[in-house]
Design an enzyme around this catalytic site. Structure first.
Site, mmCIF file in Angstrom:
data_model
loop_
_atom_site.group_PDB
_atom_site.id
_atom_site.type_symbol
_atom_site.label_atom_id
_atom_site.label_comp_id
_atom_site.label_asym_id
_atom_site.label_seq_id
_atom_site.Cartn_x
_atom_site.Cartn_y
_atom_site.Cartn_z
ATOM 1 C CG ASN A 62 69.979 55.505 0.082
ATOM 2 O OD1 ASN A 62 70.442 56.641 0.161
ATOM 3 N ND2 ASN A 62 69.033 55.186 -0.781
ATOM 4 C CD GLU A 126 67.644 61.808 2.142
ATOM 5 O OE1 GLU A 126 67.820 62.621 1.222
ATOM 6 O OE2 GLU A 126 67.768 60.574 1.991
ATOM 7 C CD1 TRP A 219 66.394 57.382 -9.852
ATOM 8 C CD2 TRP A 219 66.455 55.155 -10.019
ATOM 9 N NE1 TRP A 219 66.831 56.891 -8.646
ATOM 10 C CE2 TRP A 219 66.884 55.518 -8.715
ATOM 11 C CE3 TRP A 219 66.403 53.792 -10.356
ATOM 12 C CZ2 TRP A 219 67.253 54.583 -7.761
ATOM 13 C CZ3 TRP A 219 66.771 52.865 -9.399
ATOM 14 C CH2 TRP A 219 67.194 53.265 -8.118
ATOM 15 N NE ARG A 250 64.415 58.506 -7.305
ATOM 16 C CZ ARG A 250 63.948 57.765 -6.321
ATOM 17 N NH1 ARG A 250 62.699 57.936 -5.897
ATOM 18 N NH2 ARG A 250 64.700 56.850 -5.741
ATOM 19 C CG ASP A 353 68.640 66.174 -3.174
ATOM 20 O OD1 ASP A 353 69.415 65.312 -2.740
ATOM 21 O OD2 ASP A 353 67.460 65.936 -3.469
ATOM 22 C CG HIS A 390 67.209 51.839 -4.253
ATOM 23 N ND1 HIS A 390 66.017 52.185 -3.665
ATOM 24 C CD2 HIS A 390 67.910 52.992 -4.347
ATOM 25 C CE1 HIS A 390 65.999 53.480 -3.412
ATOM 26 N NE2 HIS A 390 67.140 54.001 -3.809
ATOM 27 C CB SER A 437 75.759 53.162 -2.070
ATOM 28 O OG SER A 437 75.987 54.189 -1.045
#
Length: 627
Positions: A62, A126, A219, A250, A353, A390, A437
């Site tokens: 990420n 992404e 999650w 989500r 995914d 995050h 991460s």
């Protein structure tokens, strides 16, 4: 209760945790420890290979800035993070990570992580900051590198040891910690010069959407119980941004990731009537200027627009998976064979995914007869989580790096908390989000080097109070005694007037937080009176926590995990109550202060619990911008 053997371990640097930030700390600390003859010890309540959030698997890295190739600048990343957190972020901490994170990603590749490449050998993105990976073994690969680094310096690794309380020296420095084995009747006392808190964030503080047969599904990994916040609070460390919970949208019920669909597949989300809320409600974003009027739109505001549709009866919300797949394959429509091949490729990527990181979503799709290339799938806002890595920002208030931190943000060693010798990284450090991460591991590397430097500069071993250790041992093991003394007084051991078992304790915590502190059933809204009521109920819950009961070591761990959640809940409620504005609609909404108030509240809200007096102190800290 059986006897517990006392095990005492003395070291220089103690790393507590086994997730990504702990692995980064281990790799870097081992290098510098070898040069300076420093002893390093790592403790993990699980096993490092499968410890932490990344252990569930991941389909993307990420944070990758791309500095070497000139794709972005540090300033670009700082502005992105500030924008997403509605202006509340520490520029110095974000920059500290951003300038080093690319090298961590290159290490991942060197260690064996498969990162997607395009036909020219470049990374497949992404989104602007995310790289696609085959990440089902991501954590195993990183943990192996960390363990190998520690092995080179003969460092000790203690797995299946649950750390509960910090130990302080008489002059208030960190001196160690205590805990117990979750497999053997052993009570551990660790003494150290410096301690790194890498214990993760918190889930199950609020009632989850998934109940009944889905109980425990969330999650964020269910084993994250607020250990970082609890440990740092109990040590007396100042906290920041504890009002910023994260609510991810989500795939409904199994919490499957949506990032690849939005960023890679370019999918739309629509309401049940086919309306695209990001388009139809665009005018609402003007009410949250300047953050709502700049791209990318903050995650909480994207959540909020969807929530408005649901509240108006336009739900459920759908991810238009079939439309996205068809659109990508459309350029092959003149070649039927190529079209079918591309469709199969996209379908495989859609399933992969989930299989990389949320297998339960693939199972739910299969059980629900959903084929993503043919049918839309529901998405929904999850319950709140507490993470500093995050899109949240909760954690300890830590020192920035000397070369870029303003004087107000610097006090000696990068990532050291306000408790001398205690360093915080990953979900344990606040105001520096979007480091998941790769960024968490990078922050661990930065602080690992600094913690070794601290040990070199402070060679004296802080003293610990043996009487205090004995007192903590009795307190920590008490649930075993409570259960043993009272289990025979009722025919059902779960129902007893003399104790409460951890699952029932957790349900009680989740209910009060959900109803009074802006959970799912409250439509993520709260007000002053509701928050005050939450504090009343939390006080009663804390009174009852002394009567928690455990039948075995596993349940003893569950007892203390839920005490940790309770403390995380209290600092959250107190911080929300102190901030008299709504800054993050879509994460929570203060109905009595429904607007953004830049003049009074563009600031950090900090909280501190005093171990000596037991009193809370709330304060404001300025947002000092570097860009």
């Amino acid at each position: 209760m059986p006897e517990f053997a006392d095990v005492k371990v003395t070291t220089d640097l103690l790393i507590v945790g086994g997730g990504m930030s702990a692995c980064g700390a281990a790799v870097e600390a081992a290098y510098w420890a070898k040069k300076n003859n420093i002893k390093v010890t790592l403790i993990d309540k699980a096993a490092m290979d499968r410890s932490g959030a990344v252990a569930m698997g991941l389909s993307a890295i990420n944070q990758y800035v791309g500095l070497k190739d000139g794709d972005n600048t540090m300033e670009d990343y700082i502005n992105y993070v500030k924008q997403d957190l509605m202006g509340i972020a520490r520029d110095d901490l974000v920059a500290s990570i951003a300038r080093h994170v690319d090298s961590s990603v290159h290490l991942f590749e060197k260690w064996g992580l498969p990162i997607w490449k395009d036909e020219n050998g470049g990374y497949v993105h992404e989104g602007r900051w995310q790289l696609m990976i085959n990440g089902e073994s991501y954590k195993v690969i990183v943990a192996e590198a960390a363990k190998n680094a520690l092995k080179e310096i003969d460092a000790e690794i203690y797995e299946r040891v649950f750390i509960v309380e910090p130990l302080l020296s008489p002059d208030g420095k960190i001196a160690g910690c205590v805990g117990f084995s979750t497999r053997e009747n052993k009570f551990y006392t660790f003494q150290c010069k410096a301690l790194m808190v890498c214990m993760g964030g918190a889930v199950h503080v609020f009632r989850p959407r998934s109940t009944g047969e889905g109980l425990g599904r969330a999650w964020y990994p269910p084993w994250n119980s607020g250990s970082s916040t609890y440990f740092t609070l109990k040590a007396g460390a100042e906290q920041t941004c504890q009002e910023i919970r994260f609510i991810p949208v989500r795939f409904k019920d199994a919490y499957g990731p949506v990032g690849a669909w939005f960023l890679l597949f370019k999918s739309r989300a629509t309401n049940a009537l086919g309306g695209e809320y990001m388009v139809e409600r665009k005018a609402e974003l003007d009410n949250w200027a300047p953050y709502g009027t700049v791209k990318p739109i903050p995650a909480n505001l994207r959540n909020y627009l969807g929530m408005l549709d649901v509240n108006e009866g336009k739900g459920p919300i759908y991810m238009r998976t079939e439309e996205a797949i068809q659109n990508i394959a459309a350029k092959y429509k003149d070649d039927e064979k190529a079209f079918k091949k591309k469709m199969k490729e996209l379908e495989a990527e859609a399933w992969e995914d989930f299989l990389d990181m949320t297998i339960s979503q693939a199972i739910l799709w299969a059980a629900s007869d959903i084929q993503p290339e043919e049918k839309s799938s529901e998405i929904a806002a999850a319950e709140p989580y507490f993470i500093g890595s995050h899109s949240g920002g909760s954690g300890a208030w830590v020192s920035g790096p000397e070369d870029i931190a303003p004087a107000e943000y610097f006090w000696g060693y990068t990532n050291m908390s306000t408790v001398t010798g205690m360093f915080c990284v990953g979900d344990a450090s606040g105001a520096s989000s979007h480091k998941f991460s790769s960024g968490s591991l990078t922050e661990g590397r930065i602080a690992g080097k600094e913690a070794v430097r601290y040990c070199v500069d402070n060679p004296a071993q802080p003293a610990i109070d043996d009487a205090k250790v004995a007192e903590l041992k009795a307190t920590i093991l008490k649930p075993l005694d409570v259960f043993e003394a009272n289990k025979g007084l009722t025919t059902d051991p779960n129902i007893n007037p003399n104790y409460i078992r951890p699952k029932m304790f957790m349900f009680r915590l989740q209910k009060l937080m959900d109803e009074y502190a802006a959970g799912v059933t409250a439509q993520f809204a709260t007000n002053e009176k509701q928050l005050e009521r939450a504090l009343e109920l939390l006080a009663l819950l804390r009174e009852d926590s002394v009567n928690l009961a455990a039948a075995d070591l596993h349940e003893l761990m569950r007892c203390w995990e839920n005490v940790q959640r309770m403390w995380q809940a209290e600092v959250h409620v107190r911080t929300m109550l102190f901030r008299k504005e709504t800054r993050w609609p879509g994460y929570y909404f203060r109905s009595d202060y429904p607007k953004l108030n830049q003049d009074e509240w563009k600031c950090f809200v900090n909280a501190k619990w005093d171990p000596a007096s037991g009193e809370w102190e709330m304060s404001k800290k300025p947002v000092i911008e570097l860009t």
